[in-house]
Design a protein around this motif. Structure first.
Motif, PDB file in Angstrom:
ATOM      1  N   PRO A 204      -6.569  -2.778   5.316  1.00 28.48           N
ATOM      2  CA  PRO A 204      -5.073  -2.860   4.938  1.00 28.48           C
ATOM      3  C   PRO A 204      -4.726  -4.083   5.437  1.00 28.48           C
ATOM      4  N   THR A 205      -4.951  -4.244   6.848  1.00 35.89           N
ATOM      5  CA  THR A 205      -4.326  -5.531   7.787  1.00 35.89           C
ATOM      6  C   THR A 205      -4.917  -6.796   6.940  1.00 35.89           C
ATOM      7  N   GLU A 206      -6.339  -6.859   6.740  1.00 31.57           N
ATOM      8  CA  GLU A 206      -6.852  -8.230   6.074  1.00 31.57           C
ATOM      9  C   GLU A 206      -6.090  -8.536   4.939  1.00 31.57           C
ATOM     10  N   LEU A 207      -6.067  -7.307   3.946  1.00 35.59           N
ATOM     11  CA  LEU A 207      -5.729  -7.576   2.615  1.00 35.59           C
ATOM     12  C   LEU A 207      -4.103  -8.262   2.534  1.00 35.59           C
ATOM     13  N   LYS A 208      -3.401  -7.821   3.464  1.00 34.15           N
ATOM     14  CA  LYS A 208      -2.092  -8.110   3.571  1.00 34.15           C
ATOM     15  C   LYS A 208      -1.912  -9.444   3.993  1.00 34.15           C
ATOM     16  N   GLU A 209      -2.904  -9.881   4.897  1.00 32.50           N
ATOM     17  CA  GLU A 209      -2.985 -11.246   5.301  1.00 32.50           C
ATOM     18  C   GLU A 209      -3.428 -12.243   4.110  1.00 32.50           C
ATOM     19  N   LEU A 210      -4.384 -11.725   3.594  1.00 31.67           N
ATOM     20  CA  LEU A 210      -4.901 -12.563   2.200  1.00 31.67           C
ATOM     21  C   LEU A 210      -3.981 -12.528   0.945  1.00 31.67           C
ATOM     22  N   ALA A 211      -3.322 -11.569   0.880  1.00 33.01           N
ATOM     23  CA  ALA A 211      -2.662 -11.360  -0.292  1.00 33.01           C
ATOM     24  C   ALA A 211      -1.089 -10.898   0.027  1.00 33.01           C
ATOM     25  N   PRO A 212      -0.419 -11.858   0.837  1.00 38.69           N
ATOM     26  CA  PRO A 212       1.030 -11.567   1.348  1.00 38.69           C
ATOM     27  C   PRO A 212       1.908 -11.054   0.356  1.00 38.69           C
ATOM     28  N   ASN A 213       1.610 -11.277  -0.804  1.00 39.43           N
ATOM     29  CA  ASN A 213       2.721 -11.144  -2.067  1.00 39.43           C
ATOM     30  C   ASN A 213       2.375  -9.968  -3.005  1.00 39.43           C
ATOM     31  N   GLY A 214       1.162  -9.153  -2.335  1.00 35.71           N
ATOM     32  CA  GLY A 214       0.480  -8.170  -3.003  1.00 35.71           C
ATOM     33  C   GLY A 214      -0.424  -8.373  -4.111  1.00 35.71           C
ATOM     34  N   VAL A 215      -1.011  -7.477  -4.755  1.00 37.56           N
ATOM     35  CA  VAL A 215      -2.315  -7.233  -5.550  1.00 37.56           C
ATOM     36  C   VAL A 215      -1.742  -7.154  -6.847  1.00 37.56           C
TER      37      VAL A 215
END
Ligand SMILES: NC(=O)c1ccc[n+]([C@@H]2O[C@H](COP(=O)([O-])OP(=O)(O)OC[C@H]3O[C@@H](n4cnc5c(N)ncnc54)[C@H](OP(=O)(O)O)[C@@H]3O)[C@@H](O)[C@H]2O)c1
Length: 332
Positions: A204-215
């Motif tokens: 969850p944390t890494e995904l927020k960093e990689l996709a700050p505007n969401g998926v």
């Protein structure tokens, strides 16, 4: 006289597959009757669904392969041509010209127009994995340039092709993988924009960093908690193509994952599962669409090859353990 070999199920799978689940059995190939043709397997596919496909004791393990026609009593299937067959883990198989086999699919004679493409590719990028990637991505996710897609099992047969196709569409492509080695491969060789190692990192944390505007899109190959965590970070009107759920295939008891219904409703998400056999009528059309990118090298066909029919079961277990990069194939 030809003696063929096949893997049969002798003990139902329970938990991770074990050698005692299967046995190699020899069988004499009978002479052909009119309308029949004999196939010899050249490349055998090992696939996650084989772990969960309903099979009876004594039945040949289901599966597809690229096979050469080595004898024929029908002009429709001439000697020397190749087919994609669906006759299971077997070295030889007799079809008649109207056969429907294992997975309710007709054997597919490879069209002459693809003679310049490696026969091996018809078990990967030009075969079921490529077709599955195309259907899930274009028919369900419907990518638009600039959108962000996450793919689980991203270094595997289907996942790596989804990522490459989405890159061609101008998307930001993120992969979830089981090792940094795989992550580096999808990033540095295939051009993915980023990866998360679900075994080491904090998804969850890494995904927020990689996709700050969401998926915007999620191509789901694994199901379970990995998928719940990704779905919780999707944007309004996000699309989810459910291709498979390998994270639970070896579970002995029903697995649990965080609920996602509230997220689906809040963001008006669309979540659609698909089975590639249901698109059989479109296989040749989709191959025509994929072929130019294969010829131009824009879609790279990566495979992990195991040599020898007798090692099919080992290759299957290795794939389930995540040892493959690209398509797991057995070469006979
Ligand atoms: N809907 C259809 O018609 C269709 C067609 C083809 C395939 N599929 C499905 O698509 C998925 C991918 O199939 P594939 O043929 O492309 O296989 P694959 O990705 O080449 O191989 C399976 C991969 O799954 C990953 N994996 C194994 N256990 C896992 C776990 N517990 N959690 C997360 N990942 C795990 C491993 O990679 P890591 O090292 O990254 O963990 C492994 O390399 C499967 O679920 C399959 O059933 C569906």
């Amino acid at each position: 006289m030809i003696t063929g070999r096949k893997f049969v199920l002798v003990k139902p799978f329970e938990g991770f597959p074990r050698a005692e689940n299967v046995e190699i059995v020899e069988e004499v190939v009978p002479p052909l009757k009119d309308g029949e043709y004999l196939c010899r397997t050249v490349f055998q596919s090992v696939d996650p669904y084989q772990r969960v496909f309903p099979m009876e004791i004594g039945e040949t393990i289901v599966g597809y392969q690229v096979a050469m026609i080595i004898d024929s009593k029908t002009p429709k299937f001439p000697i020397g041509k190749y087919i994609i067959g669906y006759y299971g883990w077997k070295t030889h198989h007799i079809y008649n010209e109207t056969s429907i086999s294992g997975l309710n699919l007709h054997p597919l004679l490879l069209p002459d127009e693809y003679e310049d493409i490696s026969v091996q590719d018809f078990i990967g990028v030009m075969g079921i994995p490529g077709l599955s990637a195309y259907v899930g991505l274009f028919k369900i996710c419907q990518p638009r340039p600039g959108e962000t897609i996450v793919i689980s099992a991203a270094a595997g047969a289907v996942g790596n092709l989804v990522g490459q196709m989405a890159k061609i569409q101008g998307c930001t492509v993120l992969g979830v993988v089981g090792s940094d080695h795989k992550g580096q491969w999808i990033k540095n060789v295939l051009g993915f924009d980023g990866y998360i190692n679900y075994k080491e990192g904090n998804l969850p944390t890494e995904l927020k960093e990689l996709a700050p505007n969401g998926v915007d899109m999620y191509f789901d190959n694994v199901g379970g908690e990995i998928s719940s965590q990704i779905i919780k970070q999707m944007t309004m009107f996000g699309r989810i193509a459910v291709c498979g759920g390998i994270s639970t295939y070896n579970d002995v008891e029903d697995s649990k994952a965080s609920t996602i219904q509230a997220d689906i409703v809040r963001n008006s998400l669309k979540m659609i599962g698909f089975r590639i056999p249901d698109y059989e009528d479109e296989f040749l059309d989709i191959m025509k669409i994929i072929a130019p990118s294969v010829r131009e090298g824009k879609l790279k066909a990566m495979a992990t090859i195991t040599k020898g029919f007798e090692r099919t079961f080992q290759a299957f277990c290795a794939m389930l353990r995540g040892e493959n990069i690209g398509k797991a194939i057995v070469q006979l």
